[in-house]
Design a protein around this motif. Structure first.
Motif, PDB file in Angstrom:
ATOM      1  N   LYS A   6       0.783  -1.369   0.368  1.00  0.00           N
ATOM      2  CA  LYS A   6      -0.208   0.476  -0.490  1.00  0.00           C
ATOM      3  C   LYS A   6       0.962   1.444  -0.249  1.00  0.00           C
ATOM      4  N   ILE A   7       0.271   2.395  -0.662  1.00  0.00           N
ATOM      5  CA  ILE A   7       0.924   3.374  -0.639  1.00  0.00           C
ATOM      6  C   ILE A   7       1.346   4.224   1.246  1.00  0.00           C
ATOM      7  N   GLU A   8       0.136   4.151   1.661  1.00  0.00           N
ATOM      8  CA  GLU A   8       0.879   4.438   3.236  1.00  0.00           C
ATOM      9  C   GLU A   8       2.041   3.581   3.765  1.00  0.00           C
ATOM     10  N   ASN A   9       2.305   2.738   2.826  1.00  0.00           N
ATOM     11  CA  ASN A   9       4.252   2.001   3.792  1.00  0.00           C
ATOM     12  C   ASN A   9       4.811   2.874   3.210  1.00  0.00           C
ATOM     13  N   VAL A  10       4.981   4.320   1.884  1.00  0.00           N
ATOM     14  CA  VAL A  10       5.833   4.584   1.669  1.00  0.00           C
ATOM     15  C   VAL A  10       5.396   5.986   1.351  1.00  0.00           C
ATOM     16  N   MET A  11       4.595   6.496   1.617  1.00  0.00           N
ATOM     17  CA  MET A  11       4.375   7.478   1.760  1.00  0.00           C
ATOM     18  C   MET A  11       4.819   8.625   2.564  1.00  0.00           C
ATOM     19  N   THR A  12       4.959   9.407   2.633  1.00  0.00           N
ATOM     20  CA  THR A  12       5.440  11.064   3.233  1.00  0.00           C
ATOM     21  C   THR A  12       4.393  11.175   3.510  1.00  0.00           C
ATOM     22  N   LYS A  13       4.314  11.234   5.154  1.00  0.00           N
ATOM     23  CA  LYS A  13       2.943  11.354   6.114  1.00  0.00           C
ATOM     24  C   LYS A  13       3.256  13.226   6.565  1.00  0.00           C
ATOM     25  N   ASP A  14       4.751  13.464   6.742  1.00  0.00           N
ATOM     26  CA  ASP A  14       4.863  14.898   7.731  1.00  0.00           C
ATOM     27  C   ASP A  14       4.954  15.852   6.379  1.00  0.00           C
ATOM     28  N   VAL A  15       3.849  16.617   5.177  1.00  0.00           N
ATOM     29  CA  VAL A  15       3.845  16.569   4.440  1.00  0.00           C
ATOM     30  C   VAL A  15       3.885  18.823   4.368  1.00  0.00           C
ATOM     31  N   GLN A  16       4.655  19.000   3.940  1.00  0.00           N
ATOM     32  CA  GLN A  16       4.555  20.399   3.637  1.00  0.00           C
ATOM     33  C   GLN A  16       3.445  21.195   2.807  1.00  0.00           C
ATOM     34  N   THR A  17       2.746  21.975   3.787  1.00  0.00           N
ATOM     35  CA  THR A  17       1.713  22.664   2.852  1.00  0.00           C
ATOM     36  C   THR A  17       1.891  23.971   3.112  1.00  0.00           C
ATOM     37  N   VAL A  18       0.870  24.775   1.595  1.00  0.00           N
ATOM     38  CA  VAL A  18       0.515  26.175   1.706  1.00  0.00           C
ATOM     39  C   VAL A  18      -0.511  26.422   1.155  1.00  0.00           C
ATOM     40  N   ASN A  19      -1.818  27.325   1.847  1.00  0.00           N
ATOM     41  CA  ASN A  19      -2.576  27.817   1.091  1.00  0.00           C
ATOM     42  C   ASN A  19      -2.263  28.676   0.066  1.00  0.00           C
ATOM     43  N   ILE A  20      -3.635  29.320  -0.604  1.00  0.00           N
ATOM     44  CA  ILE A  20      -3.211  30.428  -1.421  1.00  0.00           C
ATOM     45  C   ILE A  20      -2.789  31.831  -1.245  1.00  0.00           C
ATOM     46  N   THR A  21      -3.381  31.742   0.749  1.00  0.00           N
ATOM     47  CA  THR A  21      -2.433  33.333   1.276  1.00  0.00           C
ATOM     48  C   THR A  21      -1.079  32.956   1.619  1.00  0.00           C
ATOM     49  N   ASN A  22      -0.500  31.989   1.383  1.00  0.00           N
ATOM     50  CA  ASN A  22       0.904  32.094   1.424  1.00  0.00           C
ATOM     51  C   ASN A  22       1.418  32.815   0.064  1.00  0.00           C
ATOM     52  N   SER A  23       2.471  33.180  -0.056  1.00  0.00           N
ATOM     53  CA  SER A  23       3.584  33.921  -1.051  1.00  0.00           C
ATOM     54  C   SER A  23       3.867  33.070  -2.208  1.00  0.00           C
ATOM     55  N   HIS A  38       7.989  19.117  -4.558  1.00  0.00           N
ATOM     56  CA  HIS A  38       6.289  19.401  -4.635  1.00  0.00           C
ATOM     57  C   HIS A  38       5.818  20.104  -3.195  1.00  0.00           C
ATOM     58  N   ILE A  39       4.742  20.067  -3.630  1.00  0.00           N
ATOM     59  CA  ILE A  39       3.782  21.366  -2.054  1.00  0.00           C
ATOM     60  C   ILE A  39       2.308  21.314  -2.326  1.00  0.00           C
ATOM     61  N   PRO A  40       1.600  20.355  -1.769  1.00  0.00           N
ATOM     62  CA  PRO A  40       0.500  20.484  -1.657  1.00  0.00           C
ATOM     63  C   PRO A  40      -0.533  21.841  -1.275  1.00  0.00           C
ATOM     64  N   VAL A  41      -1.726  22.142  -2.081  1.00  0.00           N
ATOM     65  CA  VAL A  41      -1.733  23.703  -1.274  1.00  0.00           C
ATOM     66  C   VAL A  41      -3.439  22.974  -1.196  1.00  0.00           C
ATOM     67  N   GLY A 124      -1.095  12.666   2.755  1.00  0.00           N
ATOM     68  CA  GLY A 124       0.964  12.095   2.375  1.00  0.00           C
ATOM     69  C   GLY A 124       1.258  12.950   1.437  1.00  0.00           C
ATOM     70  N   ILE A 125       1.866  12.987   1.112  1.00  0.00           N
ATOM     71  CA  ILE A 125       1.732  12.694  -0.329  1.00  0.00           C
ATOM     72  C   ILE A 125       3.331  11.200  -1.358  1.00  0.00           C
ATOM     73  N   ILE A 126       3.083  11.214  -2.217  1.00  0.00           N
ATOM     74  CA  ILE A 126       3.847   9.766  -2.369  1.00  0.00           C
ATOM     75  C   ILE A 126       4.689  10.855  -3.999  1.00  0.00           C
TER      76      ILE A 126
END
Length: 139
Positions: A6-23, A38-41, A124-126
């Protein structure tokens, strides 16, 4: 090798994120500080997009003129927003999906990261690097 790992066994769980108010500068600083590409928004816990280091490089002068153009990049970062540069509604996977299914997506598409979402919440993110590391560890 487990064929249904499963993806959960290799994904990065501590994900850096931003939102649209960040620059864009804040996003660029996260790329550099954490050595990520890559950074999820997000809006709260909900995924709304993804921004990549390549997206930032496309609008910056850093690649063209070297690192001496930081002031020019800052001006561009102030003129544009994360919302204008990010990929909206990116393709996602579930933590229960298999590594093989993520690998198949990467081989057919032109991106290298998939946000992992469960019950509409980013968990997470893979990346292609995660999958390569998984296979290297097997052999």
């Amino acid at each position: 090798m487990k064929k249904r790992e499963k993806i959960e066994n290799v994904m990065t769980k501590d994900v850096q994120t931003v939102n649209i108010t960040n620059s864009l500068k804040e996003a660029n600083d996260l790329f550099n500080k954490h050595h990520i590409r890559h950074i999820p928004v997000v809006s709260g816990d909900k995924l709304i997009g993804i921004i990549s280091q390549t997206d930032i490089l496309r609008i910056s002068f850093g690649n063209t003129f070297g690192n001496d153009q930081e002031g020019s990049d800052d001006a561009i970062f102030e003129m544009l927003s994360i919302n204008q540069v990010m990929k909206h509604s990116p393709e996602t996977v579930s933590p229960e999906d298999t590594i093989k299914s993520a690998a198949e997506i990467f081989t057919k598409r032109e991106f290298h990261a998939l946000p992992v979402v469960k019950d509409e919440k980013l968990v997470g993110i893979i990346t292609t690097t995660d999958i390569i590391k998984y296979f290297v560890d097997l052999y």
